[in-house]
Design a protein around this motif. Structure first.
Motif, PDB file in Angstrom:
ATOM      1  N   ALA A 197       0.860  -1.172   0.000  1.00  0.00           N
ATOM      2  CA  ALA A 197       0.000   0.000   0.000  1.00  0.00           C
ATOM      3  C   ALA A 197       0.899   1.224   0.000  1.00  0.00           C
ATOM      4  N   SER A 198       0.399   2.328  -0.506  1.00  0.00           N
ATOM      5  CA  SER A 198       1.216   3.546  -0.565  1.00  0.00           C
ATOM      6  C   SER A 198       1.686   3.935   0.827  1.00  0.00           C
ATOM      7  N   GLU A 199       2.949   4.329   0.914  1.00  0.00           N
ATOM      8  CA  GLU A 199       3.487   4.716   2.212  1.00  0.00           C
ATOM      9  C   GLU A 199       2.715   5.895   2.782  1.00  0.00           C
ATOM     10  N   SER A 200       2.643   5.952   4.107  1.00  0.00           N
ATOM     11  CA  SER A 200       1.932   7.030   4.780  1.00  0.00           C
ATOM     12  C   SER A 200       2.436   7.136   6.207  1.00  0.00           C
ATOM     13  N   ASN A 201       2.035   8.202   6.883  1.00  0.00           N
ATOM     14  CA  ASN A 201       2.426   8.402   8.267  1.00  0.00           C
ATOM     15  C   ASN A 201       1.922   7.241   9.128  1.00  0.00           C
ATOM     16  N   GLY A 202       2.784   6.709   9.980  1.00  0.00           N
ATOM     17  CA  GLY A 202       2.421   5.610  10.852  1.00  0.00           C
ATOM     18  C   GLY A 202       2.865   4.252  10.365  1.00  0.00           C
ATOM     19  N   MET A 203       3.309   4.181   9.112  1.00  0.00           N
ATOM     20  CA  MET A 203       3.689   2.876   8.571  1.00  0.00           C
ATOM     21  C   MET A 203       4.928   2.293   9.253  1.00  0.00           C
ATOM     22  N   GLN A 204       5.762   3.154   9.850  1.00  0.00           N
ATOM     23  CA  GLN A 204       6.983   2.662  10.482  1.00  0.00           C
ATOM     24  C   GLN A 204       6.696   1.782  11.699  1.00  0.00           C
ATOM     25  N   ALA A 205       5.467   1.817  12.188  1.00  0.00           N
ATOM     26  CA  ALA A 205       5.111   0.968  13.325  1.00  0.00           C
ATOM     27  C   ALA A 205       5.249  -0.512  12.996  1.00  0.00           C
ATOM     28  N   TYR A 206       5.219  -0.849  11.699  1.00  0.00           N
ATOM     29  CA  TYR A 206       5.284  -2.258  11.297  1.00  0.00           C
ATOM     30  C   TYR A 206       6.615  -2.636  10.660  1.00  0.00           C
ATOM     31  N   ALA A 207       7.558  -1.714  10.619  1.00  0.00           N
ATOM     32  CA  ALA A 207       8.828  -1.984   9.955  1.00  0.00           C
ATOM     33  C   ALA A 207       9.582  -3.142  10.590  1.00  0.00           C
ATOM     34  N   ALA A 208       9.492  -3.282  11.902  1.00  0.00           N
ATOM     35  CA  ALA A 208      10.251  -4.332  12.588  1.00  0.00           C
ATOM     36  C   ALA A 208       9.841  -5.719  12.147  1.00  0.00           C
ATOM     37  N   SER A 209       8.598  -5.897  11.730  1.00  0.00           N
ATOM     38  CA  SER A 209       8.151  -7.212  11.280  1.00  0.00           C
ATOM     39  C   SER A 209       8.820  -7.623   9.975  1.00  0.00           C
ATOM     40  N   TYR A 210       9.365  -6.670   9.247  1.00  0.00           N
ATOM     41  CA  TYR A 210      10.038  -6.963   7.981  1.00  0.00           C
ATOM     42  C   TYR A 210      11.564  -6.887   8.133  1.00  0.00           C
ATOM     43  N   ARG A 211      12.025  -6.879   9.373  1.00  0.00           N
ATOM     44  CA  ARG A 211      13.461  -6.834   9.645  1.00  0.00           C
ATOM     45  C   ARG A 211      13.825  -8.035  10.496  1.00  0.00           C
ATOM     46  N   HIS A 212      14.418  -9.046   9.862  1.00  0.00           N
ATOM     47  CA  HIS A 212      14.815 -10.264  10.564  1.00  0.00           C
ATOM     48  C   HIS A 212      16.248 -10.596  10.150  1.00  0.00           C
ATOM     49  N   PRO A 213      17.230 -10.217  10.967  1.00  0.00           N
ATOM     50  CA  PRO A 213      18.631 -10.456  10.608  1.00  0.00           C
ATOM     51  C   PRO A 213      18.878 -11.913  10.222  1.00  0.00           C
ATOM     52  N   GLY A 214      19.599 -12.085   9.119  1.00  0.00           N
ATOM     53  CA  GLY A 214      19.899 -13.421   8.627  1.00  0.00           C
ATOM     54  C   GLY A 214      18.857 -13.976   7.677  1.00  0.00           C
ATOM     55  N   ILE A 215      17.749 -13.242   7.500  1.00  0.00           N
ATOM     56  CA  ILE A 215      16.677 -13.671   6.605  1.00  0.00           C
ATOM     57  C   ILE A 215      16.491 -12.605   5.529  1.00  0.00           C
ATOM     58  N   ALA A 216      16.410 -13.028   4.282  1.00  0.00           N
ATOM     59  CA  ALA A 216      16.151 -12.094   3.188  1.00  0.00           C
ATOM     60  C   ALA A 216      14.647 -11.847   3.095  1.00  0.00           C
ATOM     61  N   VAL A 217      14.252 -10.588   3.101  1.00  0.00           N
ATOM     62  CA  VAL A 217      12.842 -10.214   2.960  1.00  0.00           C
ATOM     63  C   VAL A 217      12.707  -9.395   1.680  1.00  0.00           C
ATOM     64  N   VAL A 218      11.893  -9.887   0.749  1.00  0.00           N
ATOM     65  CA  VAL A 218      11.692  -9.184  -0.521  1.00  0.00           C
ATOM     66  C   VAL A 218      10.237  -8.758  -0.628  1.00  0.00           C
ATOM     67  N   ALA A 219       9.984  -7.694  -1.398  1.00  0.00           N
ATOM     68  CA  ALA A 219       8.625  -7.200  -1.576  1.00  0.00           C
ATOM     69  C   ALA A 219       8.468  -6.561  -2.946  1.00  0.00           C
ATOM     70  N   SER A 220       7.286  -6.720  -3.520  1.00  0.00           N
ATOM     71  CA  SER A 220       6.961  -6.135  -4.816  1.00  0.00           C
ATOM     72  C   SER A 220       6.919  -4.616  -4.731  1.00  0.00           C
ATOM     73  N   SER A 221       7.402  -3.953  -5.788  1.00  0.00           N
ATOM     74  CA  SER A 221       7.380  -2.491  -5.809  1.00  0.00           C
ATOM     75  C   SER A 221       6.011  -1.930  -6.171  1.00  0.00           C
ATOM     76  N   GLY A 222       5.119  -2.753  -6.766  1.00  0.00           N
ATOM     77  CA  GLY A 222       3.795  -2.287  -7.119  1.00  0.00           C
ATOM     78  C   GLY A 222       3.571  -2.251  -8.613  1.00  0.00           C
ATOM     79  N   ASP A 223       2.341  -1.961  -9.005  1.00  0.00           N
ATOM     80  CA  ASP A 223       1.974  -2.026 -10.414  1.00  0.00           C
ATOM     81  C   ASP A 223       1.201  -0.801 -10.890  1.00  0.00           C
ATOM     82  N   SER A 224       1.493   0.355 -10.299  1.00  0.00           N
ATOM     83  CA  SER A 224       0.827   1.602 -10.689  1.00  0.00           C
ATOM     84  C   SER A 224       1.773   2.623 -11.287  1.00  0.00           C
TER      85      SER A 224
END
Length: 393
Positions: A197-224
């Motif tokens: 979803a488009s970035e917005s204020n408050g999104m950093q509250a969930y950043a830690a869930s996508y940060r796991h040292p030793g694990i590669a986390v990839v995400a789609s850039s979007g289609d718009s």
């Protein structure tokens, strides 16, 4: 400087938009269907797209009459990938809702292309809810085609990889983040996320869930296309995967690539620029980092029967993200990709994409790298596309 001013305007525009819809979006072609509609506030949408003019029917295909769309051999040829590797590594796919036919459809895809079985019985495949349990699974939320696309793309490039499908209870930002944490806790070495979803204020509250040292986390850039970047792709520890139009060509490589016109890219208004990004005209985190095939017009073959007719041709950066996730697992050292810095320092091992643009009627960067494929780094395709495993080992 014109482009520096443009970048600042993009950042300011992004800061002013708090909703999840990408204001820079443009209409998709009439023969392409978005699997997921616009994201409601507080939720994400999947980025899978299906061709509506291609209907391949159900059931396995003979090797002499393979389905339309690129299959594993095509993708391995285009990106010069080995046929073997990835043994024992687990790629997690995070999606919303259940696809009841996921395992059975995966079996048809793999059998059609001569890939080894990946089943619950042989320990290769596992499906769990966002708490990590086999039941109860969530209800169908319309992401069935997305799930099938993700599973097939990992299989196409890393047939020996184990696959963990984590199905979130809903597409809410909180539930998706919880599912990513579950994937990490269950031993995934790579986690693929084909949504945002488009970035917005408050999104950093969930950043830690996508940060796991030793694990590669990839995400789609979007289609718009070019505009406000999506999260989770914009998080600085996530490998943001853009998209290309991939076509056969009479060249030494045998293939040509251009930036896909709908691949997401943008300059973050909320995430600081990471040390490993050196592009000049974006003061924040720039999306994307790397890319692969995403254009449904030159799309991939996918098998899905739950709410689709069987064989379909699919695309979106929902195709490129799990493909890159599989390649990271195939290369053998996912711990190198706790962020994208390793890729940037090994860009010589990638195909540099220098054609195409993802500018939109609302957002046009005037030929700048933020929306135009150029020599070296650019927004739509990052530092390039895979050229063997040299940039991933």
């Amino acid at each position: 400087m014109r482009f520096a001013l443009l970048s600042a305007l993009v950042v300011a525009f992004g800061a002013a938009i708090a909703g999840p819809a990408n204001a820079a979006g443009k209409p998709i072609p009439a023969d392409v269907h978005n699997v997921c509609g616009p994201a409601a506030p507080g939720t994400v949408r999947c980025f899978a797209q299906l061709r509506t003019d291609v209907h391949g029917g159900a059931g396995p295909r003979a090797r002499t009459a393979l389905p339309q769309g690129y299959g594993p051999a095509d993708l391995r040829s285009a990106y010069r990938l080995p046929d073997a590797g990835g043994d024992g590594r687990t790629v997690a796919i995070v999606d919303a809702g259940d696809n009841p036919n996921a395992e059975a459809d995966l079996a048809v895809y793999r059998a059609t292309y001569g890939l080894p079985p990946c089943t619950t019985g042989n320990g290769c495949f596992r499906k769990v809810n966002q708490a990590g349990e086999a039941s109860p699974l969530p209800t169908d939320l319309g992401w069935g085609s997305e799930i099938a696309l993700d599973l097939d793309m990992v299989s196409a490039v890393c047939s020996a990889c184990h696959i963990l499908l984590v199905e979130a209870d809903s597409p809410s930002v909180a539930d998706m983040a919880a599912a990513v944490d579950t994937a990490a806790a269950l031993g995934a070495t790579v986690i693929s996320n084909s949504y945002g979803a488009s970035e917005s204020n408050g999104m950093q509250a969930y950043a830690a869930s996508y940060r796991h040292p030793g694990i590669a986390v990839v995400a789609s850039s979007g289609d718009s296309g070019y505009g406000i970047p999506n999260v989770p792709a914009a998080y600085d520890n996530v490998l943001a995967v853009g998209g290309t139009t991939l076509t056969a060509a009479n060249t030494e490589r045998g293939w040509a690539e251009a930036a896909w016109a709908y691949a997401g890219s943008g300059c973050s208004a909320w995430v600081d620029k990471p040390a490993w990004q050196q592009d000049a005209n974006c003061p924040g985190r720039m999306v994307a980092d790397v890319a692969a095939v995403a254009d449904p017009r030159t799309g991939v073959a996918v098998y899905h029967t739950y709410d689709a007719p069987g064989w379909v041709v699919a695309g979106g950066t929902s195709a490129s993200a799990p493909l890159i996730a599989g390649i990271i697992a195939l290369a053998g050292d996912p711990a190198r990709f706790s962020d994208a810095s390793y890729l940037y320092s090994h860009a010589s091992g990638l195909n540099d994409v220098t054609d195409g643009s993802n500018s939109t009627p609302v957002m046009d960067c005037g030929g700048d790298y933020q929306c135009t494929a150029v020599t070296g780094y650019d927004g739509p395709t990052g530092v390039g596309t895979p050229n063997g495993l040299a940039a991933f080992e």
